[in-house]
Design an enzyme around this catalytic site. Structure first.
Site, PDB file in Angstrom:
ATOM      1  N   HIS A  74      -1.579   7.285   4.084  1.00 47.14           N
ATOM      2  CA  HIS A  74      -0.220   6.952   4.510  1.00 47.14           C
ATOM      3  C   HIS A  74       0.679   8.170   4.285  1.00 47.14           C
ATOM      4  O   HIS A  74       0.744   8.686   3.167  1.00 47.14           O
ATOM      5  CB  HIS A  74       0.317   5.763   3.710  1.00 47.14           C
ATOM      6  CG  HIS A  74      -0.569   4.561   3.750  1.00 47.14           C
ATOM      7  ND1 HIS A  74      -0.679   3.756   4.860  1.00 47.14           N
ATOM      8  CD2 HIS A  74      -1.404   4.028   2.813  1.00 47.14           C
ATOM      9  CE1 HIS A  74      -1.532   2.775   4.612  1.00 47.14           C
ATOM     10  NE2 HIS A  74      -1.984   2.918   3.382  1.00 47.14           N
ATOM     11  N   ASN A 105       2.051  -3.880   7.867  1.00 48.69           N
ATOM     12  CA  ASN A 105       2.845  -4.136   6.670  1.00 48.69           C
ATOM     13  C   ASN A 105       3.561  -2.892   6.154  1.00 48.69           C
ATOM     14  O   ASN A 105       4.726  -2.955   5.754  1.00 48.69           O
ATOM     15  CB  ASN A 105       1.966  -4.728   5.570  1.00 48.69           C
ATOM     16  CG  ASN A 105       1.573  -6.162   5.863  1.00 48.69           C
ATOM     17  OD1 ASN A 105       2.259  -6.870   6.584  1.00 48.69           O
ATOM     18  ND2 ASN A 105       0.451  -6.600   5.320  1.00 48.69           N
ATOM     19  N   ALA A 143       0.793  -1.223   0.000  1.00 48.77           N
ATOM     20  CA  ALA A 143       0.000   0.000   0.000  1.00 48.77           C
ATOM     21  C   ALA A 143       0.828   1.276   0.000  1.00 48.77           C
ATOM     22  O   ALA A 143       0.264   2.367  -0.015  1.00 48.77           O
ATOM     23  CB  ALA A 143      -0.929  -0.003   1.214  1.00 48.77           C
TER      24      ALA A 143
END
EC number: 1.4.1.21
Length: 267
Positions: free
Chosen positions: A220, A190, A124
Site C-alpha cells: 500500500h 477498504n 491494512a
C-alpha cells in the site's frame, strides 16, 4: 471485561478470536454468522479455550458493550445499522461499504437516534491520523496505489484487463477515483475508502490498482500533499494465508481497537 459480539467468522474474525484467547480484559461472547454456517463455525471454534456462542442474529434485548463487524458489506445493512439504532457502539472493518451513496448518512442518523457511536477501523493501512489532521489545514492531493499478487485479483474486473493466471509482469488494472474503485473492486476497496473518508473524499482521492505476479505481499502506497507539507507512506503487508485479498495487519487493527476500548490508556 468488555462484552463483545463479532459479526463474521471468516479469515479476519478467526484471527481476532485466536489473538484474544489470552487477554483477560477482552472476550468475544458471541459471533454472528449466516444461519446455514452456524454448525460449521461452531465446530471450527470448538478448539478455542473460550469458544464464543455462535448465532445467526443478536437476540432481542441483548446489549453487548461493543459490536465488531468483520463480515463484509452486507453486514453493515443487516446488523450494524440496527445495532446503532439500539444504542450499541460498533466497530467497522468493511469501510469500503461506505462508498455506497447515502450509507454514511444513514449510519450517522442511526447512531444519533440510538445515542451510540460508530468507529471506522484503519485495517491494512497506516497514517490515517496524519491524513485526517492534514485535512484540517487543507489537503491538495491524495493518491493511493495498491499492489497485490496477481492471484489476489482473481474474481474481480481485473480478469477482463489481462490474464491474471499467466501474467508475467506488473500490470495496472485500474486507475481512477476511489468511488469508482470501490464500485468495481468492493472486496479490495477498504483501504481506498478509509483514506478517502479521512482525506479528500471518494471523488477527489486517486486510486491505482496493480496486479504483480512477482509480489508476495500486499503493498500500500499513499502520497499526500497540502498546507501541512507532504508525506509518502509505503506499507508492505503480509496477506492472510486464509485470504490473500486481506492483509494480516487488518486483524491486528481490530485487536488494537478493542484493546483501546478495554484498557485505561489508549494510543
Amino acid at each position: 471485561m468488555l462484552n463483545i459480539v463479532m459479526i463474521g467468522c471468516g479469515a479476519i474474525g478467526a484471527g481476532v478470536l485466536e489473538l484474544l484467547e489470552n487477554d483477560p480484559q477482552l472476550r468475544v461472547d458471541a459471533v454472528i454468522v449466516p444461519r446455514d454456517s452456524e454448525t460449521q463455525v461452531r465446530h471450527r471454534l470448538a478448539s478455542l479455550r473460550r469458544p464464543p456462542r455462535v448465532l445467526s442474529a443478536l437476540p432481542a434485548g441483548e446489549r453487548p458493550d461493543l459490536l465488531v463487524e468483520c463480515a463484509g458489506h452486507r453486514a453493515i445493512e443487516q446488523h450494524v445499522l440496527p445495532a446503532l439504532a439500539q444504542g450499541i457502539p460498533c466497530l467497522v472493518v468493511s469501510v469500503g461499504a461506505l462508498s455506497e451513496p447515502g450509507l454514511v448518512e444513514r449510519l450517522e442518523a442511526a447512531a444519533q437516534a440510538g445515542g451510540s457511536r460508530i468507529e471506522l477501523l484503519p485495517g491494512a493501512i497506516g497514517a490515517i491520523d496524519a491524513l485526517s489532521a492534514a485535512r484540517v489545514g487543507g489537503l491538495e492531493s491524495v493518491r493511493y496505489t495498491g499492489r497485490k499478487p496477481a492471484s489476489a485479483w482473481l474474481g474481480t474486473p481485473g480478469e477482463t484487463v489481462c490474464d491474471l493466471q499467466r501474467l508475467e509482469k506488473a500490470r495496472v488494472i485500474f486507475d481512477g477515483s476511489a468511488r469508482e474503485a470501490a464500485r468495481l473492486y468492493p472486496k479490495n476497496a477498504n483501504v481506498a475508502a478509509t483514506l478517502s473518508l479521512a482525506g479528500l473524499g471518494l471523488d477527489r482521492t486517486q486510486v491505482r490498482l496493480i496486479a504483480d505476479p512477482e509480489s508476495c505481499e500486499n503493498v500500500h502506497q499513499v502520497e499526500a500533499s497540502g498546507a501541512f507539507g507532504g508525506f509518502e507512506l509505503t506499507l508492505r503487508g503480509k496477506p492472510l494465508a486464509a485470504n490473500p485479498k486481506t492483509s494480516a495487519l487488518t486483524v491486528y487493527s481490530v485487536v488494537r481497537a478493542l484493546g483501546n476500548h478495554a484498557h485505561a490508556i489508549s494510543i
